[in-house]
Design an enzyme around this catalytic site. Structure first.
Site, mmCIF file in Angstrom:
data_model
loop_
_atom_site.group_PDB
_atom_site.id
_atom_site.type_symbol
_atom_site.label_atom_id
_atom_site.label_comp_id
_atom_site.label_asym_id
_atom_site.label_seq_id
_atom_site.Cartn_x
_atom_site.Cartn_y
_atom_site.Cartn_z
ATOM 1 N N LEU A 24 -4.080 -37.690 17.484
ATOM 2 C CA LEU A 24 -5.094 -36.378 17.070
ATOM 3 C C LEU A 24 -6.216 -37.463 16.396
ATOM 4 O O LEU A 24 -5.861 -38.724 15.981
ATOM 5 C CB LEU A 24 -4.535 -35.681 15.652
ATOM 6 C CG LEU A 24 -3.543 -34.682 15.923
ATOM 7 C CD1 LEU A 24 -3.026 -34.114 14.360
ATOM 8 C CD2 LEU A 24 -3.963 -33.458 16.764
ATOM 9 N N ASP A 66 1.460 -38.910 17.100
ATOM 10 C CA ASP A 66 1.186 -39.525 15.959
ATOM 11 C C ASP A 66 2.437 -40.058 15.241
ATOM 12 O O ASP A 66 2.139 -40.295 14.241
ATOM 13 C CB ASP A 66 0.450 -38.275 15.165
ATOM 14 C CG ASP A 66 -0.932 -38.310 15.851
ATOM 15 O OD1 ASP A 66 -1.706 -39.147 15.771
ATOM 16 O OD2 ASP A 66 -1.259 -37.093 16.204
ATOM 17 N N ARG A 91 2.342 -32.037 14.422
ATOM 18 C CA ARG A 91 3.278 -33.094 13.696
ATOM 19 C C ARG A 91 4.612 -32.442 13.258
ATOM 20 O O ARG A 91 5.106 -33.101 12.391
ATOM 21 C CB ARG A 91 2.134 -33.902 12.770
ATOM 22 C CG ARG A 91 1.215 -34.562 13.580
ATOM 23 C CD ARG A 91 0.574 -35.720 12.710
ATOM 24 N NE ARG A 91 1.446 -36.423 12.638
ATOM 25 C CZ ARG A 91 1.244 -37.571 11.507
ATOM 26 N NH1 ARG A 91 0.044 -37.840 10.871
ATOM 27 N NH2 ARG A 91 1.963 -38.403 11.316
ATOM 28 N N ARG A 137 -4.952 -30.704 5.689
ATOM 29 C CA ARG A 137 -3.481 -30.856 5.949
ATOM 30 C C ARG A 137 -2.804 -30.481 4.790
ATOM 31 O O ARG A 137 -1.582 -30.160 4.966
ATOM 32 C CB ARG A 137 -3.260 -32.314 6.102
ATOM 33 C CG ARG A 137 -3.949 -32.770 7.463
ATOM 34 C CD ARG A 137 -3.562 -32.172 8.682
ATOM 35 N NE ARG A 137 -4.335 -32.919 9.930
ATOM 36 C CZ ARG A 137 -4.000 -33.917 10.409
ATOM 37 N NH1 ARG A 137 -2.974 -34.301 9.977
ATOM 38 N NH2 ARG A 137 -4.780 -34.474 11.620
ATOM 39 N N HIS A 168 -7.017 -38.000 4.797
ATOM 40 C CA HIS A 168 -6.134 -37.836 3.727
ATOM 41 C C HIS A 168 -6.592 -38.575 2.607
ATOM 42 O O HIS A 168 -7.525 -39.279 2.687
ATOM 43 C CB HIS A 168 -4.937 -38.602 4.124
ATOM 44 C CG HIS A 168 -4.010 -37.933 5.304
ATOM 45 N ND1 HIS A 168 -3.757 -38.381 6.527
ATOM 46 C CD2 HIS A 168 -3.482 -36.660 5.253
ATOM 47 C CE1 HIS A 168 -2.770 -37.678 7.206
ATOM 48 N NE2 HIS A 168 -2.620 -36.421 6.475
ATOM 49 N N CYS A 255 -0.462 -45.468 6.440
ATOM 50 C CA CYS A 255 0.190 -44.443 7.229
ATOM 51 C C CYS A 255 1.310 -44.925 8.191
ATOM 52 O O CYS A 255 2.412 -44.323 8.731
ATOM 53 C CB CYS A 255 -1.061 -44.090 8.434
ATOM 54 S SG CYS A 255 -2.664 -43.880 7.815
HETATM 55 C C1 CIR Z 1 -3.566 -37.583 12.299
HETATM 56 O O1 CIR Z 1 -4.560 -37.015 12.366
HETATM 57 O O2 CIR Z 1 -2.579 -37.047 11.723
HETATM 58 C C2 CIR Z 1 -3.032 -38.991 12.806
HETATM 59 N N1 CIR Z 1 -3.952 -39.151 14.025
HETATM 60 C C3 CIR Z 1 -3.565 -40.072 11.754
HETATM 61 C C4 CIR Z 1 -2.641 -39.915 10.494
HETATM 62 C C5 CIR Z 1 -2.967 -40.849 9.459
HETATM 63 N N2 CIR Z 1 -2.058 -40.881 8.478
HETATM 64 C C6 CIR Z 1 -2.391 -41.245 7.191
HETATM 65 O O3 CIR Z 1 -3.645 -41.349 6.815
HETATM 66 N N3 CIR Z 1 -1.321 -41.426 6.217
#
Ligand code: CIR
Length: 264
Positions: A24, A66, A91, A137, A168, A255
């Site tokens: 994503l 992801d 996810r 989210r 986030h 992340c």
């Molecule tokens: C997403 O959009 O969920 C992933 N491409 C990126 C997640 C990043 N995670 C985070 O900031 N904890």
């Protein structure tokens, strides 16, 4: 409540999926390249290990592009691990997949059952409280369910209404020590860190906010020298890690791992 908000004996990571190009992203800035992502990931794991921690690198999950961003699937506190309920439908299975690993380290593993949603990237644990950012989210029901679970151990949730356009909560902030937070200006303008010492990311270097304090190191994404200098000037030891490929999917240093000290 017994928080060690930046000292950890363990971290869990997950190897980037072969399908990483399908991850994503909010804006298309190019396709992440698996081999370079894997090199950055190895450097990241080595940085964690260099602090004396044990790093468990889980096998890639190609069904979940992801899944390298393992932080979003769970929250690990000293007393309990909580499996999240991601707000991104693609996810959802990542949370299911992380649970068996958590049970090998924790006597107590809880699950966000819903109907709310919450992702680990929206949670920042400090010595005093647990921030939860309400984002695209993470919703109020998800945050409240987390709050009910962690209240058993005396933790208090503090909800923050996120400025729009931030994926986030921890996209824009990081804990540096008991009282110091690195934050973007746009997030600190929400006044959520008024009782902390705040170091701001340098203008144009907002992406550096997604860094981590891990034992003696502050691990920052490469390419943000003015913010790195500010952190270093405040007395922290910096380690820079390439993040060009994760950044194409809105990912950063936080992340890429679950950081914790197991209870068994
Ligand atoms: C997403 O959009 O969920 C992933 N491409 C990126 C997640 C990043 N995670 C985070 O900031 N904890």
């Amino acid at each position: 409540m017994s928080v060690n908000s930046y000292t950890f004996s363990h971290a869990i990571t997950r190897a980037p999926a072969a399908t990483i190009a399908n991850g994503l992203r909010t804006v298309d800035t190019g396709t992440p390249e698996l081999s370079l992502f894997s090199r950055h990931h190895a450097d990241y794991r080595a940085a964690l290990e260099s602090t004396g921690a044990t790093v468990v690198n889980l096998a890639a999950l190609d069904a979940y592009p992801d899944s390298v961003f393992v932080e979003d699937a769970a929250l690990c506190l000293p007393e309990v691990a909580i499996v999240m309920r991601p707000g991104a439908p693609s996810r959802f299975g990542e949370a299911v997949a992380i649970a068996p690993t958590l049970t090998t380290f924790y006597d107590m593993v809880c699950h966000i059952e819903g109907p709310g949603f919450i992702e680990g990237g929206d949670i920042l644990v400090t010595e005093r409280e647990i921030f939860v950012g309400r984002s695209a989210r993470t919703d109020i029901a998800g945050a409240n369910e987390l709050g009910r679970i962690v209240s058993q151990w005396g933790y208090k949730i503090r909800m923050v209404e996120m400025p729009s356009g931030i994926l986030h909560f921890k996209t824009d902030c990081a804990l540096l020590d008991e009282e110091t937070i690195l934050s973007t200006l746009r997030l600190s303008e929400a006044r959520c860190f008024d009782n902390y010492k705040v170091i701001h990311t340098a203008d144009g270097e907002e992406a550096c906010a997604n860094c981590i304090r891990f034992n003696n190191l502050v691990i920052v994404p490469d390419g943000y020298p003015r913010t790195a200098e500010k952190i270093s000037h405040a007395g922290f030891e910096i380690r820079m890690i390439g993040n060009s490929e994760a950044a194409k999917l809105d990912g950063g240093m936080s992340c890429l791992s679950l950081r914790f000290s197991p209870t068994k």
